[in-house]
Structure formats: structure tokens, C-alpha cells
Design a protein around this motif. Structure first.
Motif, PDB file in Angstrom:
ATOM      1  N   GLY A   1      91.710  -6.945  25.678  1.00  0.00           N
ATOM      2  CA  GLY A   1      90.529  -7.113  26.198  1.00  0.00           C
ATOM      3  C   GLY A   1      90.089  -8.053  26.992  1.00  0.00           C
ATOM      4  N   LYS A   2      90.698  -9.379  26.547  1.00  0.00           N
ATOM      5  CA  LYS A   2      90.503 -10.750  27.469  1.00  0.00           C
ATOM      6  C   LYS A   2      91.200 -10.601  28.552  1.00  0.00           C
ATOM      7  N   GLU A   3      92.355  -9.777  28.574  1.00  0.00           N
ATOM      8  CA  GLU A   3      93.029  -9.779  29.610  1.00  0.00           C
ATOM      9  C   GLU A   3      92.424  -8.933  30.708  1.00  0.00           C
ATOM     10  N   VAL A   4      91.546  -7.920  30.653  1.00  0.00           N
ATOM     11  CA  VAL A   4      90.810  -7.170  31.111  1.00  0.00           C
ATOM     12  C   VAL A   4      89.236  -7.423  31.450  1.00  0.00           C
ATOM     13  N   GLY A   5      89.062  -8.330  30.656  1.00  0.00           N
ATOM     14  CA  GLY A   5      87.504  -8.713  30.790  1.00  0.00           C
ATOM     15  C   GLY A   5      86.510  -7.832  30.048  1.00  0.00           C
ATOM     16  N   LYS A   6      87.081  -7.002  28.910  1.00  0.00           N
ATOM     17  CA  LYS A   6      86.246  -6.138  28.311  1.00  0.00           C
ATOM     18  C   LYS A   6      86.454  -6.388  26.779  1.00  0.00           C
ATOM     19  N   ASP A   7      85.425  -5.670  26.081  1.00  0.00           N
ATOM     20  CA  ASP A   7      85.918  -5.816  24.613  1.00  0.00           C
ATOM     21  C   ASP A   7      86.299  -4.287  24.019  1.00  0.00           C
TER      22      ASP A   7
ATOM     23  N   GLY B   1     103.412  12.006  36.315  1.00  0.00           N
ATOM     24  CA  GLY B   1     102.849  11.807  37.728  1.00  0.00           C
ATOM     25  C   GLY B   1     101.331  12.214  37.460  1.00  0.00           C
ATOM     26  N   ALA B   2     100.706  12.061  36.343  1.00  0.00           N
ATOM     27  CA  ALA B   2      99.354  12.420  35.848  1.00  0.00           C
ATOM     28  C   ALA B   2      98.459  11.181  36.256  1.00  0.00           C
ATOM     29  N   ASN B   3      97.043  11.428  36.752  1.00  0.00           N
ATOM     30  CA  ASN B   3      96.263  10.320  37.030  1.00  0.00           C
ATOM     31  C   ASN B   3      95.131  10.733  36.110  1.00  0.00           C
ATOM     32  N   LEU B   4      94.431   9.527  35.373  1.00  0.00           N
ATOM     33  CA  LEU B   4      93.215   9.486  34.941  1.00  0.00           C
ATOM     34  C   LEU B   4      92.232   9.989  35.738  1.00  0.00           C
ATOM     35  N   ASP B   5      91.392  10.874  35.043  1.00  0.00           N
ATOM     36  CA  ASP B   5      90.243  11.429  35.554  1.00  0.00           C
ATOM     37  C   ASP B   5      88.973  10.473  35.617  1.00  0.00           C
ATOM     38  N   LYS B   6      88.876   9.525  36.304  1.00  0.00           N
ATOM     39  CA  LYS B   6      87.792   8.689  35.923  1.00  0.00           C
ATOM     40  C   LYS B   6      86.420   9.170  36.224  1.00  0.00           C
ATOM     41  N   GLY B   7      86.255  10.427  36.724  1.00  0.00           N
ATOM     42  CA  GLY B   7      84.864  10.909  36.975  1.00  0.00           C
ATOM     43  C   GLY B   7      84.709  11.504  35.624  1.00  0.00           C
ATOM     44  N   LYS B   8      85.626  11.963  34.994  1.00  0.00           N
ATOM     45  CA  LYS B   8      85.289  12.470  33.426  1.00  0.00           C
ATOM     46  C   LYS B   8      85.238  11.631  32.486  1.00  0.00           C
ATOM     47  N   VAL B   9      86.027  10.388  32.598  1.00  0.00           N
ATOM     48  CA  VAL B   9      86.055   9.349  31.427  1.00  0.00           C
ATOM     49  C   VAL B   9      85.084   8.482  31.593  1.00  0.00           C
ATOM     50  N   LYS B  10      83.979   8.404  30.758  1.00  0.00           N
ATOM     51  CA  LYS B  10      82.927   7.416  31.032  1.00  0.00           C
ATOM     52  C   LYS B  10      83.022   6.354  30.223  1.00  0.00           C
ATOM     53  N   ASN B  11      84.213   5.982  29.640  1.00  0.00           N
ATOM     54  CA  ASN B  11      84.481   4.879  28.932  1.00  0.00           C
ATOM     55  C   ASN B  11      85.148   3.553  29.882  1.00  0.00           C
ATOM     56  N   ALA B  12      84.153   2.574  30.146  1.00  0.00           N
ATOM     57  CA  ALA B  12      84.543   1.717  31.301  1.00  0.00           C
ATOM     58  C   ALA B  12      85.894   0.865  30.779  1.00  0.00           C
ATOM     59  N   ASP B  13      85.786   0.657  29.273  1.00  0.00           N
ATOM     60  CA  ASP B  13      87.059  -0.069  28.813  1.00  0.00           C
ATOM     61  C   ASP B  13      88.419   0.574  29.197  1.00  0.00           C
ATOM     62  N   VAL B  14      88.293   1.820  28.951  1.00  0.00           N
ATOM     63  CA  VAL B  14      89.543   2.726  28.828  1.00  0.00           C
ATOM     64  C   VAL B  14      90.022   2.718  30.434  1.00  0.00           C
TER      65      VAL B  14
END
Length: 383
Positions: free
Chosen positions: A107-113, A133-146
Motif C-alpha cells: 500500500g505504501k508503494e502505491v500510495g493507498k491503504d 492477455g486479459a486486461n482489468l476492466d477499470k470501468g467495472k472495478v470500482k475499487n481504487a486500491d485494486v
């Protein structure tokens, strides 16, 4: 005339669902519904040893109790996988994320808890990015930490770890042949273990030796050559005196070694497909690898030509080997000092080595005429 293949101690595991550690669900682009994630628990066969792993193959199912075996990166069985070309990127991820790195430090590395569950979900998604070759769907993932952890693990800092983890225990080559009077070898034992026992069944007069033919004997302080952090290599030869009957020596190496992160596990049954997994956190495992050395008498010298004016045909008769069976020896033999040895102080994400001396000894045991080579690690003084 040596076999090109090493003898590797095989590690077999089975999934154990109750040892899984769940992560948050994630969405991948083009994959529809959300996917659950977990740090998958594996049980080493015939032990209660727990191994933690991540999945490196979508969308294959994983069945509880179905066996998996350890293989090299290029033996991933899926012909469409991207794992082989991106294994170095996945290896880097494993060295910079949970569970090797605590969630708080990540978390400290990415600036999140970041929580453990978020770290697991983001890490699994990052691994699928490289393995499938799969990409995270950031439009559906509402978790900023992830999203933050995923971006870090797949970002510019991930330059890959080109060298795959060294097998936990090998003898190379697995077998070798030679002539009486020869030093047969070298046989190289490579291991991540802190202690190794080499048991050899040696006929009378046959000994273990170093590269100069010096017989290995009483315990002596020394060090072993280190190829990587915590990995040691030791060479030995089988010394066969002239006049020894044709024969063979067999030996086995036993160790409690470290199964390092980055080791790949695939289905033990080539006809039954299952999810392929990669070790996320080191674990100790008892291992055994075997090898052999064999020898025969060389061609006997030809009979010298006669001094008369008549030509004589040189003899091509070979000396017949003795029919007497060799008797095992029970002599104690010395061990020479080696190169330098290494041990990691904890599980640092940098993979740096800390070199420490080792105590090496070799002793013959009676009854089966076995030789024991013991390599013990002394505690290093903190720098």
C-alpha cells in the motif's frame, strides 16, 4: 558419455480448498461476469506442508484433490498460453506483491491503504494480464486500491526477472559411464537446501573424490559455490582404481529444500487438464534425487610384434573381468573446501544474497557401504 539430462527431485501437490485465502472479485475486459480470486492453497504430497500459489491459466477449472507436478516454465501445457513469453513479468510480480510483500508495505508503494483481499485480487488480475492477455476492466472495478496495485504490477517498473527459479534439488548428469582407472564425473548437486545428504553404494576400492582425484574424507570447514541467493552447487567424482571389476555405483541425494516462488505446477495427468499454478511464497519440502556411475575395463594393449623377420598379428584379446563380487568399504573419507555460499536473510523483495560459510562432511556407513555428504549452514553474523 554422460546423459544430458539432470536427475531432479519431483515435487507433487494437491489443491486444498480450506487453505485458500480469498481476494476481492475482479472484472476483466471481454470476460463478462466478475471473477473471484484467491491465493490458492496447495498441499505437498504425503505432508502437511502448505504452499500458496496464484493461477496462471484462464478459464480452466481447478479440482480439489487433483494432483499437480512441478515443471519448467517452457513446459506450460496450454498451446495458446502467453505464460511462456511473459513468465519473467509474472516472476517479477511475485517478488513485489502479497504474500511475499505485506499488504501494508504494498500500500505504501502505491500510495493507498491496501488490504490483503485487495492485494490478492489486484495481483491475480495482473498475473492474468500476462498469462492470458486479459486486461482489468477499470470501468467495472470500482475499487481504487485494486486499480492502483494492478497498475503498479503491470507498469513500467515491471522489467521482468529473466532467470527462472533454480530447481530445489538436482544431480547433473543423472548417469555417466567411464573406464576403470578413470575419475567418472563431474556430478553436480545443486540445491536450495541448508543440509544435503548424499548416500552412495560403493564397491570395494571405489571412492568419491574431488576434481584432482583426492579422496573425500573427514569433515572439514569449507564453502560451496553459490549460483543465486540461497542456491548452492557441489561437484564430486567417482574414482575407480585400475583393475576394478566392471560395475556400477548408485547414489541418492536427500534434502529438506526450499520450494521457491515462481515454480510452475501443472496437471500430473497429461490427459486431464486443470488450472496451472505458480508458487507465490516459499515453502520447505523433503526431496530425493538419484544418479548412477558405471564403468568397464578399457581395451587391453596389443601383443608387441615379434623381432623375427616373420610378421605377427597383434593380439586383440581383452582381459576377462574378475567374477568376484566387490566388497563394500567402510573407510572414512575427507571433504575439501569449495567456493562461496549464500543464504537470504529473510524474504526481501530485492533478492539480494548474503554469503555465509558452510560446514561440509562426508562419511561412509557400514552394511550398505554408503557415503554421506552433509552440508550444514552456520549462522552468519549480521553486517
Amino acid at each position: 558419455m554422460a546423459s544430458a539430462l539432470p536427475a531432479s527431485a519431483e515435487v507433487h501437490v494437491k489443491p486444498k480448498g480450506e487453505w485458500d485465502q480469498g481476494g476481492v472479485d475482479v472484472f476483466l475486459e471481454g470476460k463478462g461476469d466478475k471473477l473471484d480470486t484467491s491465493l490458492i492453497g496447495l498441499q505437498i504430497d504425503n505432508t502437511q506442508t502448505k504452499v500458496q500459489s496464484y493461477c496462471v491459466e484462464l478459464p480452466t477449472s481447478l479440482k480439489d484433490g487433483h494432483g499437480l507436478k512441478e515443471v519448467a516454465w517452457d513446459k506450460h501445457p496450454n498451446p495458446t498460453t502467453k505464460f511462456k513469453e511473459n513468465a519473467d513479468k509474472i516472476s517479477w510480480i511475485l517478488q513485489h506483491t502479497y504474500p511475499l510483500i505485506k499488504a501494508e508495505a504494498l500500500g505504501k508503494e502505491v500510495g493507498k491503504d491496501v488490504s490483503e483481499e485487495e492485494a490478492i485480487g489486484a495481483t491475480q488480475a495482473a498475473i492474468w494480464h500476462y498469462s492470458d492477455g486479459a486486461n482489468l476492466d477499470k470501468g467495472k472495478v470500482k475499487n481504487a486500491d485494486v486499480v492502483a496495485v494492478y497498475d503498479y504490477l503491470t507498469g513500467s517498473k515491471n522489467e521482468g526477472v529473466k532467470e527462472q527459479p533454480t530447481p530445489t534439488l538436482t544431480i547433473e548428469p543423472a548417469d555417466k559411464t567411464g573406464k576403470t582407472g578413470d575419475l567418472i564425473g563431474p556430478f553436480t548437486v545443486t540445491t536450495t537446501a541448508g543440509e544435503v545428504v548424499l548416500k552412495a553404494d560403493l564397491p570395494s576400492g571405489v571412492t568419491l573424490a574431488d576434481k584432482d582425484g583426492n579422496t573425500l574424507s573427514s569433515p572439514k570447514e569449507g564453502t560451496l559455490a553459490v549460483k543465486d541467493a540461497g542456491v548452492k552447487a557441489k561437484e564430486f567424482f567417482v574414482k575407480v582404481p585400475e583393475g576394478t571389476p566392471d560395475g556400477k555405483a548408485s547414489f541418492s541425494v536427500e534434502a529438506n529444500a526450499e520450494l521457491t516462488q515462481g515454480r510452475l505446477f501443472v496437471s500430473s495427468n497429461d490427459k486431464l487438464q486443470t488450472q496451472s499454478l505458480i508458487v507465490a511464497f516459499p515453502a520447505k519440502v523433503d526431496l530425493k534425487a538419484t544418479g548412477t556411475a558405471s564403468w568397464a575395463k578399457g581395451e587391453a594393449p596389443s601383443t608387441p610384434p615379434s623381432t623375427t623377420t616373420e610378421e605377427t598379428t597383434p593380439s586383440t584379446t581383452e582381459s576377462a573381468p574378475s567374477s568376484t563380487e566387490a566388497t563394500p568399504t567402510t573407510t572414512t573419507q575427507p571433504v575439501p573446501a569449495g567456493g562461496s555460499s549464500g543464504e537470504t536473510g529473510g524474504l526481501a523483495s530485492t533478492g539480494a544474497s548474503i554469503f555465509v560459510p558452510l560446514i561440509i562432511g562426508i562419511v561412509l556407513v557400514g552394511g550398505g557401504a554408503g557415503a554421506l555428504l552433509v552440508m550444514r549452514r552456520r549462522k552468519s553474523t549480521p553486517q
